[in-house]
Design an enzyme around this catalytic site. Structure first.
Site, PDB file in Angstrom:
ATOM      1  CG  ASP A  53      65.415  43.051  39.618  1.00 58.01           C
ATOM      2  OD1 ASP A  53      65.350  43.747  38.586  1.00 58.01           O
ATOM      3  OD2 ASP A  53      65.560  43.545  40.759  1.00 58.01           O
ATOM      4  CE1 TYR A  58      68.064  46.194  45.716  1.00 59.37           C
ATOM      5  CE2 TYR A  58      68.007  44.293  44.240  1.00 59.37           C
ATOM      6  CZ  TYR A  58      67.487  45.509  44.657  1.00 59.37           C
ATOM      7  OH  TYR A  58      66.388  46.019  44.017  1.00 59.37           O
ATOM      8  CE  LYS A  87      66.443  47.031  40.194  1.00 62.02           C
ATOM      9  NZ  LYS A  87      66.826  45.875  41.009  1.00 62.02           N
ATOM     10  CG  HIS A 120      68.315  51.188  42.488  1.00 62.42           C
ATOM     11  ND1 HIS A 120      69.101  50.181  43.007  1.00 62.42           N
ATOM     12  CD2 HIS A 120      67.077  50.941  42.943  1.00 62.42           C
ATOM     13  CE1 HIS A 120      68.348  49.377  43.730  1.00 62.42           C
ATOM     14  NE2 HIS A 120      67.120  49.815  43.721  1.00 62.42           N
TER      15      HIS A 120
END
Ligand code: A2P
Length: 321
Positions: A53, A58, A87, A120
């Site tokens: 994931d 990130y 996302k 997201h």
């Protein structure tokens, strides 16, 4: 959930409405340091994880992509055996920015398609604003309905760039509104879920709409000063009874509830033991005890988006009624 024996440990699968299966345990990469995440992904794939994931926000997709590429070329694993999710960030909700955002993610992950792409957050920022600090850096809901972003997500499926699309941090109301206007229904809603935040009403909406829940922070996200699931006495007792670790109890509970769980770890031993939670079958009495831990507590409560004078209040985000 089907039992499917592959790799070193039993890999349960979660089945989507159309029969597509997703490995029910995946590796979470939120807060994975980019200097550690490559090694963690290599390790994870080597020991049998088949679901990773990711998210552009990130800041570690390039390192993850390198590790995936290394595994595919060095080991006998085909791309089709992997389930890779990413996302769309808040600053790319305007339809014209959706495809370029996906292409950047694909480039970083070194893939030609994603298995799953999620919106997201149901929160839109002006393009280039990663974290809005003032309401004027956000786009009001009336100016950019989520259905516009969703239409651009649907186009990615039609183009074959992503296999499935879904959402993250959506409450029941938003899911119902979106499914009404969508030509492709969201198949996954990724939300924070653990025994302190069980969300029964959202789970029941998702079941009605044929949407699978992916639980992020299934271990309780490292806990806070007062609340720490891994140190919870009852979880520790259940782990002793089942000859396993507290983390395995939490993951086995998430799997028993037919949610996908994506524990984050960059530690080799914890990666392995988290994956092995798929072999643990909790007794009904244990599950009932864990259910009693409900605290309606969010570790990631989205208040960061509730800016003065802005549209994205906590009530807009989470109210179930
Ligand atoms: P680490 O990466 O050092 O293992 P969540 O997935 O709920 O957000 O939780 C992630 C946090 O829990 C991270 O701090 C991670 O640290 C830690 N963690 C992951 N697996 C375990 C485990 N099996 N036991 C204890 N802590 C864990």
């Amino acid at each position: 959930m089907n039992g499917d024996q592959s790799n070193m440990v039993l890999q349960p699968q979660c089945t989507l409405k159309d029969g597509t299966t997703i490995p029910a345990i995946g590796l979470g990469t939120w807060k994975s340091d980019k200097h550690l995440v490559g090694k963690a992904v290599n390790n994870a794939l080597k020991i049998g994880y088949r679901h990773i994931d990711c998210a552009s926000i990130y800041g570690n997709e390039a390192e993850i992509g390198e590790a995936i590429q290394y595994h595919l070329t060095q080991f006998n694993t085909s791309r089709d055996e992997l389930w890779i999710t990413s996302k769309l960030w808040n600053d790319c909700h305007q339809p014209e920015f959706v495809r370029p955002a996906l292409l950047k993610t694909l480039q970083d992950l070194r893939l030609d398609r994603l298995d799953l792409y999620l919106i997201h957050w149901p929160v839109s920022h002006r393009h280039g604003i990663k974290i809005a600090k003032e309401a004027r850096e956000q786009i009001p809901r009336a100016e950019l309905p989520l259905s516009d972003t969703w239409e651009a997500m649907e186009a990615l499926v039609k183009e074959g760039l992503v296999q499935k699309i879904g959402v993250s941090n959506f409450n029941s109301k938003k899911l119902r509104t979106l499914t009404k206007s969508a030509s492709i229904s969201p198949c996954v809603n990724q939300v924070e879920r653990h025994p302190y935040l069980q969300q029964p009403s959202l789970l029941s909406t998702c079941e009605q709409l044929g949407i699978v829940i992916t639980a992020f922070s299934p271990l309780g996200s490292g806990g806070s000063e007062n609340l720490n699931l891994l140190k919870e006495e009852m979880i520790q007792e259940i782990s002793l009874r089942n000859h396993c670790t507290p983390a395995q109890v939490l993951l086995a509970w998430g799997l028993a509830k037919k949610t996908i769980v994506i524990p984050k770890s960059t530690n080799p031993e914890r990666l392995k033991s988290n994956l092995e939670s798929t072999t643990i079958q909790l007794q009904k009495e244990d599950i009932d005890c864990i259910d009693s831990l409900e605290r309606h507590h969010r570790f990631n409560d989205g208040t960061i988006w509730a800016l003065q004078g802005g549209d994205y209040t906590a009530s807009y985000l989470w109210d179930e009624n």
